[in-house]
Design a protein around this motif. Structure first.
Motif, short mmCIF file in Angstrom:
data_model
loop_
_atom_site.label_atom_id
_atom_site.label_comp_id
_atom_site.label_asym_id
_atom_site.label_seq_id
_atom_site.Cartn_x
_atom_site.Cartn_y
_atom_site.Cartn_z
N LEU B 16 0.83 -1.20 0.00
CA LEU B 16 0.00 0.00 0.00
C LEU B 16 0.87 1.25 0.00
O LEU B 16 0.59 2.22 -0.71
CB LEU B 16 -0.91 0.02 1.23
N SER B 20 0.85 3.92 -3.01
CA SER B 20 0.40 5.28 -2.77
C SER B 20 1.48 6.29 -3.14
O SER B 20 1.19 7.42 -3.49
CB SER B 20 0.00 5.45 -1.31
N SER B 44 -3.95 3.26 -6.86
CA SER B 44 -4.49 3.03 -5.52
C SER B 44 -5.29 1.74 -5.47
O SER B 44 -5.11 0.91 -4.57
CB SER B 44 -5.38 4.19 -5.10
N ILE B 45 -6.18 1.56 -6.47
CA ILE B 45 -7.02 0.37 -6.45
C ILE B 45 -6.16 -0.88 -6.62
O ILE B 45 -6.36 -1.89 -5.93
CB ILE B 45 -8.09 0.45 -7.57
N LEU B 48 -4.64 -1.68 -3.35
CA LEU B 48 -5.60 -2.26 -2.40
C LEU B 48 -5.89 -3.71 -2.76
O LEU B 48 -5.95 -4.59 -1.89
CB LEU B 48 -6.89 -1.44 -2.41
N THR B 80 -9.18 -6.77 7.69
CA THR B 80 -8.40 -6.20 6.60
C THR B 80 -9.21 -6.16 5.31
O THR B 80 -9.23 -5.15 4.61
CB THR B 80 -7.12 -7.02 6.39
N LEU B 84 -10.03 -2.73 3.41
CA LEU B 84 -9.55 -2.52 2.04
C LEU B 84 -10.72 -2.25 1.11
O LEU B 84 -10.66 -1.36 0.25
CB LEU B 84 -8.74 -3.73 1.56
N ALA B 87 -12.08 1.22 1.71
CA ALA B 87 -11.17 2.23 1.18
C ALA B 87 -11.29 2.30 -0.34
O ALA B 87 -11.29 3.39 -0.92
CB ALA B 87 -9.74 1.90 1.58
N ALA B 88 -11.41 1.13 -1.00
CA ALA B 88 -11.51 1.13 -2.46
C ALA B 88 -12.75 1.89 -2.89
O ALA B 88 -12.69 2.73 -3.80
CB ALA B 88 -11.55 -0.31 -2.97
N MET B 113 -4.54 6.36 1.43
CA MET B 113 -3.82 5.10 1.57
C MET B 113 -3.03 5.08 2.87
O MET B 113 -2.91 4.05 3.53
CB MET B 113 -2.88 4.89 0.39
N VAL B 116 -5.29 4.07 5.42
CA VAL B 116 -5.54 2.63 5.36
C VAL B 116 -4.41 1.88 6.05
O VAL B 116 -4.65 0.92 6.81
CB VAL B 116 -5.69 2.16 3.90
#
Lengths: 176, 489
Positions: B16, B20, B44-45, B48, B80, B84, B87-88, B113, B116
């Motif tokens: 991550l 990021s 970012s995706i 993740l 987790t 995740l 966050a996505a 991120m 996260v």
């Protein structure tokens, strides 16, 4: 009464520390206050060094006398110190806070002094030698607490980038 | 010594961090020109997803890392996944939201991120010092993200309010850790939970203060009464994608960290602690639900609803700490967090879709005419609101059903009663938007309801579909969570 070299060093450093600490609160020019504070920090670092606590002495010099004081002086540059001086040298509320904080400091110092003879605190034995204690600290930091240490580094990176980004947003940090 | 397995446990966080940093580095090497937002979001995706796969590859066996500073067990793995996923979706919502898009987008993604990474630290922490670091990393990134909104008055106020109160709570939390260290002699959570019973039986007052301050610090983060006052203001002032992230990932991670601290039968030695926590739960539910009824702004309604949900989750937490079957209660708490996160993401996605002017909030009454203009979005929101209210056969119903079920199993009839009563009250404000959407005639064809944001729409429809699908087939998910958590031993 015979004084060893160590004793002379201690009394000298302690005297400088107390006098310059008095300077911090008695001077009216903030820059002089900051410089007196620097002298206090350096003499306290000397006291640590005379106790063979080399690591703490070094940290005291680098972090407090170095970084923190530079920060103080930088902040002082940004302020209108005359207005600050006026604001803090009169008024009932600020007077109250001054007296209250002085009382608290005296209470803590007095409490510490009166309890220093207490039996519970005199059983600290087996203090490691100077190099050993620094090594122990490094062992703890880089072995047992390695993850926390590194996570702290990542945290500082986030904050550094975040602070820069924050200064560049629309409207800045001082929106009306 | 540090072995490869230690590195593997933190591999998701490392991935991550790298993912990021890439967009920010592109920006630096490209003479400070913002990379295309699509590139940023893709990295970012990808990060993740990769972190999710890395976590999946390690699941199944309980592992500790970095001299027991971290522990990866079933609870951590499923937490987790949840973080995740949240966050996505939050980053997808930020892609075209009016408060966050384009300007400084790579930095915003970087900070998301970073947050996260903080939540993952919190989820896996096995040591109170690491817990503290996780909370701080998570929160500090969010303080900055809130202040970076395009909206210039409410967001600055929200950020500052959250920062000051959050720092205060963190200081109290840290003081609690110091007191616990003073009594237990260790900051490791297993060492503490092993000695809880003995310390509570001996009425060790320092430990009472320590554990009280620890709970207070946690309670602030998940907005338990009386530490919930910041919630509506901060949720309203934050950019909606950030609010969605705060309401889901932050809450999930903090509740799981609380579960870890409460994993001990020793707490039963002090019944007063249990009654104090029960009162907090009851007050949180009641205050959240009654205050939500009075709100006009849809985001504030959801903010108070999130306070109320914290109260429901507290019931599960109390059942875990003071009941005689920690595991079954912990599994239900995790399941409830799943259902709550999915529903919350969906409802905030709708707000994000309909907000299009900076600084103009969305009131519940503004939703009228939505059924005609955007029937799919209206239907999706309705499903999610029904689920939040706990109407069968949606996911929200099964979440609440199993939560109150586990409370009754542990003889917490009183708490279950308050929970059901509050759910009934909450139906009023969850169904009010539905009434506005479907039963109010929109007099003029308002131009107000313009829906923007393809990814946010996808989030809304997807979460609505999930609430029905998982609702209809909740037992497979529950079984998977149960298998993973029971694997802990």
């Amino acid at each position: 009464m015979s004084l060893s070299l160590n004793d002379i060093l201690f009394y000298f450093l302690a005297g400088v520390a107390v006098l310059s600490a008095l300077g911090v609160i008695l001077q009216s020019n903030p820059i002089y206050c900051a410089l007196s504070l620097a002298l206090t920090m350096v003499s306290v670092a000397g006291l640590f060094a005379s106790l063979s606590a080399w690591f703490v002495a070094g940290v005291q010099l680098i972090v407090y006398a170095g970084a923190v004081l530079v920060l103080f002086v930088m902040v002082l540059m940004l302020f209108d110190t005359k207005a600050e001086k006026r604001a803090f040298s009169k008024g009932i509320v600020s007077g109250f806070f001054k007296i209250a904080s002085a009382a608290m400091i005296f209470a803590i110092a007095g409490g510490a002094a009166s309890m220093s003879g207490d039996a519970r605190f005199s059983k600290l034995t087996g203090i490691a030698s100077a190099t050993q204690s620094t090594k122990d600290l490094a062992d703890l930091l880089f072995k047992k607490y390695l993850f926390s240490f590194e996570a702290m580094g990542a945290l500082l990176l986030f904050i550094a980038i975040g602070a820069v980004a924050l200064s560049r947003i629309q409207g800045g940090t001082h929106a009306d | 010594m540090i072995a490869l397995k230690d590195i593997l446990v933190v591999a998701p966080m490392l991935v991550l961090l790298v993912a990021s940093l890439i967009p920010v580095m592109i920006k630096v090497f490209n003479s400070n020109r913002e990379p295309a937002p699509f590139v940023t979001i893709a990295y970012s995706i990808l990060g993740l997803v990769a972190a999710g796969f890395l976590t999946a590859s390690m699941s199944g066996v309980k592992q500790t890392a970095f001299s027991d500073a971290l522990v990866l067990d079933g609870m951590g793995v499923w937490g987790t996944y949840l973080v995740l996923g949240s966050a996505a979706f939050a980053i997808m919502m930020a892609y075209d939201h009016v408060d966050t898009y384009k300007r400084l987008f790579s930095e915003k993604c970087f900070l998301m991120m970073g947050s996260v990474i903080g939540t993952l630290t919190l989820l896996l922490s096995n040591d109170l010092i690491v817990t503290f670091l996780g909370i701080e990393t998570m929160s500090l990134c969010i303080y900055i993200l809130i202040a970076m909104s395009r909206e210039e008055v409410l967001s600055k106020e929200a950020s500052f309010k959250y920062f000051v109160l959050g720092s205060f709570a963190s200081a109290i939390f840290l003081y609690g850790i110091a007191m616990i260290y003073g009594t237990v002699g260790s900051t490791q959570i297993p060492a503490i939970t092993a000695k809880v019973g003995e310390l509570l039986t001996n009425k060790n007052h320092l430990f009472y203060f320590g554990i009280g301050m620890l709970i207070l610090g946690f309670a602030f983060k998940v907005s338990i009464f009386p530490f919930h006052f910041w919630t509506p203001d901060v949720y309203q002032g934050s950019p909606t994608p950030i609010t969605a992230f705060m309401a889901t990932a932050v809450k999930t991670a903090t509740f799981i960290a609380m579960l870890r601290v409460f994993q001990s039968t020793g707490y039963q030695a002090e019944p007063k602690l249990m009654s104090a926590l029960s009162w907090l739960a009851v007050m949180t539910m009641t205050v959240g639900n009654t205050a939500a009824i009075l709100q006009k702004n849809f985001k504030r309604v959801l903010a108070y609803s999130s306070v109320a949900h914290s109260g429901y989750i507290m019931i599960g937490l109390i059942a875990a700490a003071f009941g005689d079957n920690y595991d079954s209660a912990a599994i239900i708490v995790l399941f409830y967090l799943f259902s709550y996160s999915i529903m919350t993401l969906g409802s905030f996605a709708l707000i994000g879709i309909l907000e299009k002017k900076v600084g103009v909030g969305l009131n519940v009454d503004d939703l009228k005419g939505l059924a005609k203009k955007h029937p799919v979005l209206a239907a999706a929101l309705t499903v999610i609101l029904f689920s939040l209210a706990g109407v069968p056969p949606t996911l929200g119903f099964f979440g609440k059903f199993s939560l109150f079920g586990v409370a009754i199993e542990q003889d917490l009839y009183w708490l279950a009663f308050w929970g059901v009563l509050n759910s009934v009250v909450s139906v009023y404000y969850y169904l009010r938007p539905v009434v506005v959407i479907y039963m109010t005639e929109s007099d003029e064809t308002s131009d107000e309801l313009v829906a923007t944001g393809g990814l946010a729409k996808a989030t809304l429809v997807f979460t609505a579909a999930l609430t029905v699908i998982i609702g209809l087939a909740s037992s497979p998910l529950l079984e998977m969570v149960r298998a993973a958590v029971l694997n802990r031993h």
